[in-house]
Design an enzyme around this catalytic site. Structure first.
Site, PDB file in Angstrom:
ATOM      1  N   SER A 181     -29.662 -63.307 -55.922  1.00  0.00           N
ATOM      2  CA  SER A 181     -28.875 -62.104 -55.631  1.00  0.00           C
ATOM      3  C   SER A 181     -27.948 -62.417 -54.469  1.00  0.00           C
ATOM      4  O   SER A 181     -28.266 -63.288 -53.647  1.00  0.00           O
ATOM      5  CB  SER A 181     -29.813 -60.965 -55.224  1.00  0.00           C
ATOM      6  OG  SER A 181     -29.085 -59.867 -54.722  1.00  0.00           O
ATOM      7  N   TYR A 232     -37.075 -57.008 -50.226  1.00  0.00           N
ATOM      8  CA  TYR A 232     -36.260 -57.584 -51.311  1.00  0.00           C
ATOM      9  C   TYR A 232     -35.484 -58.778 -50.767  1.00  0.00           C
ATOM     10  O   TYR A 232     -35.469 -59.844 -51.364  1.00  0.00           O
ATOM     11  CB  TYR A 232     -35.325 -56.514 -51.878  1.00  0.00           C
ATOM     12  CG  TYR A 232     -34.495 -56.996 -53.050  1.00  0.00           C
ATOM     13  CD1 TYR A 232     -35.089 -57.290 -54.273  1.00  0.00           C
ATOM     14  CD2 TYR A 232     -33.115 -57.171 -52.933  1.00  0.00           C
ATOM     15  CE1 TYR A 232     -34.329 -57.743 -55.348  1.00  0.00           C
ATOM     16  CE2 TYR A 232     -32.351 -57.610 -54.002  1.00  0.00           C
ATOM     17  CZ  TYR A 232     -32.964 -57.897 -55.208  1.00  0.00           C
ATOM     18  OH  TYR A 232     -32.219 -58.345 -56.270  1.00  0.00           O
TER      19      TYR A 232
HETATM   20  N1  NAP Z   1     -28.850 -55.403 -61.283  1.00  0.00           N
HETATM   21  C1  NAP Z   1     -28.526 -55.759 -60.055  1.00  0.00           C
HETATM   22  O1  NAP Z   1     -27.812 -55.044 -59.345  1.00  0.00           O
HETATM   23  C2  NAP Z   1     -28.993 -57.097 -59.547  1.00  0.00           C
HETATM   24  C3  NAP Z   1     -28.234 -57.719 -58.544  1.00  0.00           C
HETATM   25  C4  NAP Z   1     -28.633 -58.951 -58.070  1.00  0.00           C
HETATM   26  C5  NAP Z   1     -29.774 -59.550 -58.585  1.00  0.00           C
HETATM   27  N2  NAP Z   1     -30.503 -58.923 -59.564  1.00  0.00           N
HETATM   28  C6  NAP Z   1     -31.689 -59.617 -60.082  1.00  0.00           C
HETATM   29  O2  NAP Z   1     -31.579 -59.747 -61.474  1.00  0.00           O
HETATM   30  C7  NAP Z   1     -32.873 -59.950 -62.036  1.00  0.00           C
HETATM   31  C8  NAP Z   1     -33.019 -59.121 -63.293  1.00  0.00           C
HETATM   32  O3  NAP Z   1     -32.910 -57.759 -62.978  1.00  0.00           O
HETATM   33  P1  NAP Z   1     -31.962 -56.762 -63.775  1.00  0.00           P
HETATM   34  O4  NAP Z   1     -30.857 -56.386 -62.878  1.00  0.00           O
HETATM   35  O5  NAP Z   1     -31.649 -57.304 -65.111  1.00  0.00           O
HETATM   36  O6  NAP Z   1     -32.918 -55.479 -63.841  1.00  0.00           O
HETATM   37  P2  NAP Z   1     -33.797 -54.861 -65.028  1.00  0.00           P
HETATM   38  O7  NAP Z   1     -32.911 -54.372 -66.111  1.00  0.00           O
HETATM   39  O8  NAP Z   1     -34.694 -53.894 -64.338  1.00  0.00           O
HETATM   40  O9  NAP Z   1     -34.639 -56.096 -65.589  1.00  0.00           O
HETATM   41  C9  NAP Z   1     -35.714 -56.635 -64.872  1.00  0.00           C
HETATM   42  C10 NAP Z   1     -36.586 -57.401 -65.826  1.00  0.00           C
HETATM   43  O10 NAP Z   1     -37.655 -58.016 -65.055  1.00  0.00           O
HETATM   44  C11 NAP Z   1     -38.874 -57.704 -65.717  1.00  0.00           C
HETATM   45  N3  NAP Z   1     -40.028 -57.776 -64.819  1.00  0.00           N
HETATM   46  C12 NAP Z   1     -40.217 -57.161 -63.639  1.00  0.00           C
HETATM   47  N4  NAP Z   1     -41.436 -57.499 -63.145  1.00  0.00           N
HETATM   48  C13 NAP Z   1     -42.000 -58.354 -64.036  1.00  0.00           C
HETATM   49  C14 NAP Z   1     -43.252 -59.051 -64.107  1.00  0.00           C
HETATM   50  N5  NAP Z   1     -44.187 -58.929 -63.146  1.00  0.00           N
HETATM   51  N6  NAP Z   1     -43.491 -59.862 -65.179  1.00  0.00           N
HETATM   52  C15 NAP Z   1     -42.564 -59.988 -66.160  1.00  0.00           C
HETATM   53  N7  NAP Z   1     -41.388 -59.328 -66.175  1.00  0.00           N
HETATM   54  C16 NAP Z   1     -41.113 -58.529 -65.112  1.00  0.00           C
HETATM   55  C17 NAP Z   1     -38.666 -56.322 -66.295  1.00  0.00           C
HETATM   56  O11 NAP Z   1     -39.654 -56.096 -67.292  1.00  0.00           O
HETATM   57  P3  NAP Z   1     -40.255 -54.637 -67.620  1.00  0.00           P
HETATM   58  O12 NAP Z   1     -39.292 -54.037 -68.608  1.00  0.00           O
HETATM   59  O13 NAP Z   1     -41.609 -54.922 -68.198  1.00  0.00           O
HETATM   60  O14 NAP Z   1     -40.307 -53.866 -66.325  1.00  0.00           O
HETATM   61  C18 NAP Z   1     -37.262 -56.507 -66.857  1.00  0.00           C
HETATM   62  O15 NAP Z   1     -37.304 -57.200 -68.072  1.00  0.00           O
HETATM   63  C19 NAP Z   1     -33.862 -59.599 -60.919  1.00  0.00           C
HETATM   64  O16 NAP Z   1     -34.417 -60.787 -60.388  1.00  0.00           O
HETATM   65  C20 NAP Z   1     -33.001 -58.898 -59.881  1.00  0.00           C
HETATM   66  O17 NAP Z   1     -33.485 -59.061 -58.571  1.00  0.00           O
HETATM   67  C21 NAP Z   1     -30.121 -57.714 -60.044  1.00  0.00           C
END
Ligand code: NAP
Length: 279
Positions: free
Chosen positions: A135, A148
Site C-alpha cells: 500500500s 495498518y
Molecule cells: N482498496 C484500497 O484502498 C487498498 C489500498 C492499498 C492497499 N490495499 C491492499 O489491497 C489488498 C486487497 O484488498 P482489497 O482492496 O482488494 O479489499 P477487499 O475487496 O476487501 O479484498 C480483501 C480480500 O482479502 C481477503 N482476506 C482478508 N483476510 C483474509 C484471511 N485471513 N485469509 C484469506 N483471505 C483474507 C478477503 O476475503 P473475505 O472475502 O473472506 O473477507 C478479500 O478476498 C489488501 O492487502 C489491502 O491492504 C487496498
C-alpha cells in the site's frame, strides 16, 4: 505465452479483479479464498484454467499445504501474489490485543509465510516472481491507522531485504503500492477498534463518522480493473523496479513523504557524522 498465477484473497477487490483478467486472457490461476464458492461463476466459465482452494492465510500450516499442493498439481507457477489483507483503524490505544494480533497475522506474518512456503518451489523451477500487494500506506502514515501502517511498512522492509536474497535465483519481486481504491476494503472490509471518548474529536472519531456515513468517505481514485491490468503488465516483463506505485493519490503522497524525509535527513548530516567513533 500462458502463465500460471497463485493469488490469495480472491473473493473480492484486487484479488478477484486479477483472477478475472488473467482467466480472460487465458492464463491459469490458483485462486485461494476463505470462501472459495465466491468463485463458482469463474469456475463455470473457465473450467480447468481455475484451480481453487479454501485458505485462511493466518493458518500457516494450511497455507504451506495449499502452496505445496498447488505446485504439485499445476507443475509450474510463474507469479505468486500475496494480496489478502484488510485495514484495522482507530487510535492505537483504542484497539484490542486480539485486533492487533489478527491484523499483524493477516497483513504481515501471512505474507512472510507465503514467501517462505513458495520460495523453495520457485527456486527449484529456476525462477518466478512474487507480487506483494502492499500500500502507499507503507510509505506514509496517517493517524488512526497505526496498526495498518505497521503491517504495510513491515512488509515493505521484509521484501526489500528478501528481494536481494532471491535475485540470484532468478526470482523477481514487485511491491505494489496502491492508493485508496474502489474495492471492498473501505466498504466493509475494514475493522474499527472500540471507541474511547478521548479520541472522538480527532482523526479516529472522523474515521468512525465516515464509516457511519455521517461524513463523506475519503476520495478513492483507484480503479481496481486498471490497477490489476498494471500489475499484470509489470509481471509480464522480466525485472523492473522493486516498487509499483499506483493511483494519483499514492503518487502525490509518496512524493511528498519521501521528499520530507530526505530533507529532514539532510538537515541532520553533521549530527549523524559527529557521533562516529574517533578512530
Ligand atoms: N482498496 C484500497 O484502498 C487498498 C489500498 C492499498 C492497499 N490495499 C491492499 O489491497 C489488498 C486487497 O484488498 P482489497 O482492496 O482488494 O479489499 P477487499 O475487496 O476487501 O479484498 C480483501 C480480500 O482479502 C481477503 N482476506 C482478508 N483476510 C483474509 C484471511 N485471513 N485469509 C484469506 N483471505 C483474507 C478477503 O476475503 P473475505 O472475502 O473472506 O473477507 C478479500 O478476498 C489488501 O492487502 C489491502 O491492504 C487496498
Amino acid at each position: 505465452m500462458t502463465r500460471t498465477w497463485f493469488i490469495t484473497g480472491t473473493s473480492s477487490g484486487f484479488g478477484r479483479e486479477l483472477t478475472e483478467q488473467l482467466l480472460r486472457r487465458g492464463d491459469r490461476v490458483a485462486a485461494t479464498a476463505r470462501r472459495p464458492h465466491t468463485l463458482d461463476d469463474l469456475a463455470a466459465r473457465h473450467g480447468d484454467q481455475l484451480w481453487r482452494a479454501a485458505l485462511d492465510i493466518t493458518d500457516t500450516t494450511a497455507l504451506r499445504e495449499v502452496v505445496d499442493r498447488a505446485f504439485a498439481e499445476l507443475g509450474r507457477i510463474d507469479v505468486v501474489v500475496s494480496n489478502a489483507g484488510y485495514g484495522l483503524f482507530g487510535a492505537a490505544e483504542e484497539l484490542t490485543d486480539e485486533q492487533i494480533d489478527r491484523q499483524i497475522a493477516t497483513n504481515l506474518t501471512a505474507s512472510i509465510q507465503l514467501a517462505r512456503a513458495a520460495t523453495p518451489h520457485l527456486r527449484r523451477q529456476g525462477g518466478g516472481r512474487f507480487v506483494q500487494i502492499a500500500s502507499v500506506g507503507g510509505q506514509i502514515a496517517f493517524p488512526a491507522m497505526s496498526l495498518y501502517h505497521a503491517t504495510k511498512w513491515g512488509i515493505e522492509g521484509f521484501w526489500e531485504s528478501a528481494a536481494a536474497e532471491l535475485a540470484p535465483f532468478g526470482i523477481d519481486v514487485t511491491i505494489v503500492e496502491p492508493g485508496v481504491s474502489r474495492t471492498n476494503f473501505g466498504a466493509g472490509g475494514s475493522v474499527l477498534g472500540p471507541p474511547l471518548p478521548e479520541y472522538a474529536d480527532g482523526p479516529s472519531g472522523q474515521l468512525r463518522r465516515m464509516a457511519a456515513g455521517e461524513l463523506p468517505p475519503l476520495p478513492a481514485p483507484g480503479d481496481p480493473a486498471k490497477i490489476a491490468a498494471a500489475i499484470i503488465a509489470r509481471a509480464d516483463q522480466a525485472g523492473g523496479p522493486l516498487r509499483l506505485t499506483l493511483g494519483s493519490d499514492a503518487y502525490a503522497l509518496a512524493t511528498d513523504a519521501l521528499g520530507n524525509r530526505l530533507r529532514a535527513l539532510e538537515a541532520q548530516r553533521e549530527l549523524a557524522h559527529s557521533t562516529d567513533a574517533d578512530s
